[in-house]
Scaffold this motif. Structure first.
Motif, PDB file in Angstrom:
ATOM      1  N   SER A  36      -2.874  13.140  -6.662  1.00  0.00           N
ATOM      2  CA  SER A  36      -3.147  11.732  -6.308  1.00  0.00           C
ATOM      3  C   SER A  36      -3.907  11.014  -7.413  1.00  0.00           C
ATOM      4  N   GLU A  85       0.730   7.120   2.762  1.00  0.00           N
ATOM      5  CA  GLU A  85      -0.302   8.161   2.695  1.00  0.00           C
ATOM      6  C   GLU A  85       0.319   9.543   2.603  1.00  0.00           C
ATOM      7  N   THR A  97       0.871  -1.168   0.000  1.00  0.00           N
ATOM      8  CA  THR A  97       0.000   0.000   0.000  1.00  0.00           C
ATOM      9  C   THR A  97       0.909   1.218   0.000  1.00  0.00           C
ATOM     10  N   ALA A  98       0.718   2.118  -0.954  1.00  0.00           N
ATOM     11  CA  ALA A  98       1.577   3.296  -1.031  1.00  0.00           C
ATOM     12  C   ALA A  98       1.423   4.144   0.218  1.00  0.00           C
ATOM     13  N   PHE A 104      -0.875   6.086  -8.134  1.00  0.00           N
ATOM     14  CA  PHE A 104       0.240   5.739  -7.256  1.00  0.00           C
ATOM     15  C   PHE A 104       0.998   4.579  -7.891  1.00  0.00           C
ATOM     16  N   TYR A 124       8.253   4.810  -4.036  1.00  0.00           N
ATOM     17  CA  TYR A 124       6.803   4.953  -4.108  1.00  0.00           C
ATOM     18  C   TYR A 124       6.508   6.313  -4.724  1.00  0.00           C
ATOM     19  N   ARG A 131       3.801   9.215  -6.295  1.00  0.00           N
ATOM     20  CA  ARG A 131       2.445   9.770  -6.278  1.00  0.00           C
ATOM     21  C   ARG A 131       2.331  10.819  -7.377  1.00  0.00           C
ATOM     22  N   SER A 161      -5.960   4.894  -6.362  1.00  0.00           N
ATOM     23  CA  SER A 161      -5.963   4.185  -5.081  1.00  0.00           C
ATOM     24  C   SER A 161      -4.523   3.900  -4.671  1.00  0.00           C
ATOM     25  N   ARG A 162      -4.272   3.849  -3.360  1.00  0.00           N
ATOM     26  CA  ARG A 162      -2.930   3.547  -2.859  1.00  0.00           C
ATOM     27  C   ARG A 162      -2.652   2.042  -2.816  1.00  0.00           C
TER      28      ARG A 162
END
Length: 332
Positions: free
Chosen positions: A278, A244, A241-242, A281, A272, A274, A313-314
């Motif tokens: 956003s 936040e 999960t990237a 990702f 990672y 972004r 979405s991450r």
């Protein structure tokens, strides 16, 4: 004349004279050659047989929190003596299932080595550290012979899968004949551009990688998101999960410069990415290789693979079935 040529010429003459092949085979000179070859083969057979020993192996499969995983299928390969095998060796595949404590054992067979081929459990996936050690030596007399202990089994860690979404694959690679180089990679197409041409980064997803020598023994690797609004996070950990937060326009690390004519130096990091707003990702596994050849030439190689979530979405959990289903819907 060479003695071997003399023997060969004599055989040809005898065959031309009508002497049978069997008679030639059992002629004194030929018989000695056959006996010598058979002796070598027998010596090889005995040598292979002598290295086999009783195999005892104990393992345990757990998740990232150390909890036991029951019902995981462990497939291992045992290399052992086989009188009918190539060079008197064969490989036998062994399958075991873990118990409630996540344990499994492989015993009651002989061989010279064991290799853990794969571990499968629905809902779980291997990690980069799952198979840090997967080959075990059992050869008789080997200084590296595995010492089994049922109280301290070999540990194999699986990761519990999270929710998967459709992801696009990322692949890029570029070698530059210098250790002071700048390369920009497009994260959509994988295209590589040497240099920092601003026209290339007016739009799109770009990652800039720059290497530079900071001393005789150290190099600096700088990463940047050259498009305004994009950001990166640099890490030594693989995440699904990237992050936040924590994104910036640049980050970097140092690595060793190889000695001239010595082995290359390599480093790996996870990046990672972004996109501005956003919009998407991505996760990249970036590898850097630095080389210095004996003739003075230098090179830097940057290559990477990863995934991008175009939906904003991450989630960066890849699943081939999810991707296939998503692609099928797009075609319809």
């Amino acid at each position: 004349m060479n003695p071997q040529r003399t023997v060969l010429f004599s055989r040809v003459v005898l065959l031309a004279s009508g002497v049978s092949a069997a008679a030639i085979l059992f002629a004194p000179g030929c018989r000695d050659e056959v006996d010598a070859k058979q002796a070598k083969i027998e010596s090889l057979r005995q040598g292979v047989l002598a290295t086999d020993s009783d195999i005892e192996f104990h393992g345990r499969v757990v998740d990232e929190d150390g909890a036991a995983i029951e019902g995981a299928e462990v497939v291992a390969q045992v290399r052992h003596y086989d009188p009918e095998g190539r060079f008197f060796m064969s490989v036998t595949e062994i399958t075991r299932s873990t118990d409630a404590a996540g344990r499994f054992s492989i015993v009651d067979l002989a061989g010279r080595s064991l290799f853990v081929l794969r571990i499968d459990k629905e809902g779980y996936a291997v990690t980069p550290s799952t198979f840090e050690r997967r080959a075990f030596d059992f050869g008789k007399g080997s200084p590296n012979r595995h010492q089994a202990d049922a109280r301290e089994p070999e540990i194999f860690v699986l990761r519990k899968r999270g929710k998967a979404e459709y992801l696009e694959s990322i692949m890029f690679r570029k070698t530059v004949e210098s250790m002071n180089a700048t390369v920009r990679f497009n994260l959509r197409s994988g295209a590589a551009r040497v240099g920092a041409d601003e026209r290339l980064t007016a739009s799109g997803l770009w990652l800039e990688v720059r290497s530079s020598a900071v001393s005789e023994t150290r190099a600096r690797i700088d990463l940047a998101a050259p498009v305004a609004g994009d950001g990166i996070v640099l890490s030594e950990r693989l995440l699904y999960t990237a992050p936040e937060s924590g994104y910036s326009s640049g980050a970097g690390f140092e690595m060793r410069i190889p000695h001239q004519g010595g082995p290359r130096e390599s480093e790996k990091r996870f990046v990672y990415f972004r996109e501005k707003g956003s919009a998407s990702f991505a996760r990249l596994e970036l590898n850097v290789h630095l080389n210095r050849l004996r003739d003075g030439r230098e090179s830097a190689t940057f290559f990477g693979t990863g995934y991008r979530n175009p939906a904003g979405s991450r989630i960066l959990e890849y699943d081939s079935a999810v991707n296939s289903e998503a692609l099928g819907r797009k075609k319809r």
